[in-house]
Design an enzyme around this catalytic site. Structure first.
Site, PDB file in Angstrom:
ATOM      1  CD  GLN A  78     -16.139 -31.415  82.797  1.00  0.00           C
ATOM      2  OE1 GLN A  78     -16.436 -30.694  83.721  1.00  0.00           O
ATOM      3  NE2 GLN A  78     -15.930 -30.959  81.596  1.00  0.00           N
ATOM      4  CG  PHE A  79     -20.168 -34.801  77.916  1.00  0.00           C
ATOM      5  CD1 PHE A  79     -19.676 -35.082  76.667  1.00  0.00           C
ATOM      6  CD2 PHE A  79     -20.631 -33.518  78.194  1.00  0.00           C
ATOM      7  CE1 PHE A  79     -19.640 -34.111  75.678  1.00  0.00           C
ATOM      8  CE2 PHE A  79     -20.605 -32.540  77.222  1.00  0.00           C
ATOM      9  CZ  PHE A  79     -20.103 -32.828  75.962  1.00  0.00           C
ATOM     10  CB  THR A  80     -15.502 -32.912  78.152  1.00  0.00           C
ATOM     11  OG1 THR A  80     -15.306 -32.338  79.449  1.00  0.00           O
ATOM     12  CG2 THR A  80     -16.591 -32.157  77.409  1.00  0.00           C
TER      13      THR A  80
END
Length: 150
Positions: A78-80
Site C-alpha cells: 500500500q504505497f498510498t
C-alpha cells in the site's frame, strides 16, 4: 515502514476477479515502505504485529495474540500510506519507496511472517486489487517504524 492493521473475522484480496489471498480470523495488514526502510524495519514490524494482543479473551478483554486464536495474516502492499496530503488536493507520494525497493522489502516482510509460523496470504504487488473484509470490533491500529526506538 508504516502498517495499518485491522482485526478481521475474514478478509480476501482479488486481482482481475481472481482471489489471490484469503484468510479467516486474523489481521489484514496494509503495508507501506519508505526510502529509509531496511531489513531491520521488516524484522521489527513483523514481530511487533504478530505479537500484538488485541483479540478478546473469555472475559472480553483484549488479551490474546494472533497465535492464541490461530490467526492468519493477509498483507497488502500500500504505497498510498506514504501519500502526503498537506499541500494541494492531490497527494504527493515522494516519501514512498521506489517500486523495486518496496517490492523487495514487501516480499521479505511476507517471508518473515511465514517464518514466524503464521499462515500469510498476500495480494499482488503493484496490481489493482480489490480488498474485502469483515472488520472485527472494529479494531484498527497504525504502526510506523519511525516511531520505534530501533
Amino acid at each position: 515502514m508504516r502498517a495499518v492493521i485491522q482485526r478481521v473475522k475474514h478478509a480476501s484480496v482479488s486481482v482481475d476477479n481472481q482471489i489471490t489471498g484469503e484468510i479467516k480470523q486474523g489481521f489484514l495488514v496494509l503495508l507501506g515502505v519508505t526510502h529509509t526502510d531496511t531489513e531491520k524495519e521488516v524484522d521489527w514490524l513483523a514481530k511487533k504485529i504478530t505479537d500484538l494482543r488485541v483479540f478478546n479473551d473469555s472475559e472480553d478483554k483484549m488479551n490474546l495474540g494472533l497465535k492464541d486464536v490461530n490467526g492468519e495474516l493477509l498483507i497488502i502492499s500500500q504505497f498510498t500510506l506514504y501519500g502526503n496530503c498537506i499541500k494541494g488536493r492531490r497527494p504527493a507520494f515522494i516519501d514512498a519507496a521506489k517500486p523495486d525497493v518496496a517490492n523487495e522489502l514487501y516480499e521479505k516482510f511476507l517471508k518473515k511472517c511465514k517464518d514466524l509460523g503464521f499462515k500469510t496470504e498476500a495480494g499482488i504487488f503493484g496490481a489493482d486489487m480489490k480488498v474485502e473484509l469483515l472488520n472485527d470490533g472494529p479494531v484498527t491500529l497504525i504502526i510506523d517504524t519511525k516511531d520505534c526506538s530501533k
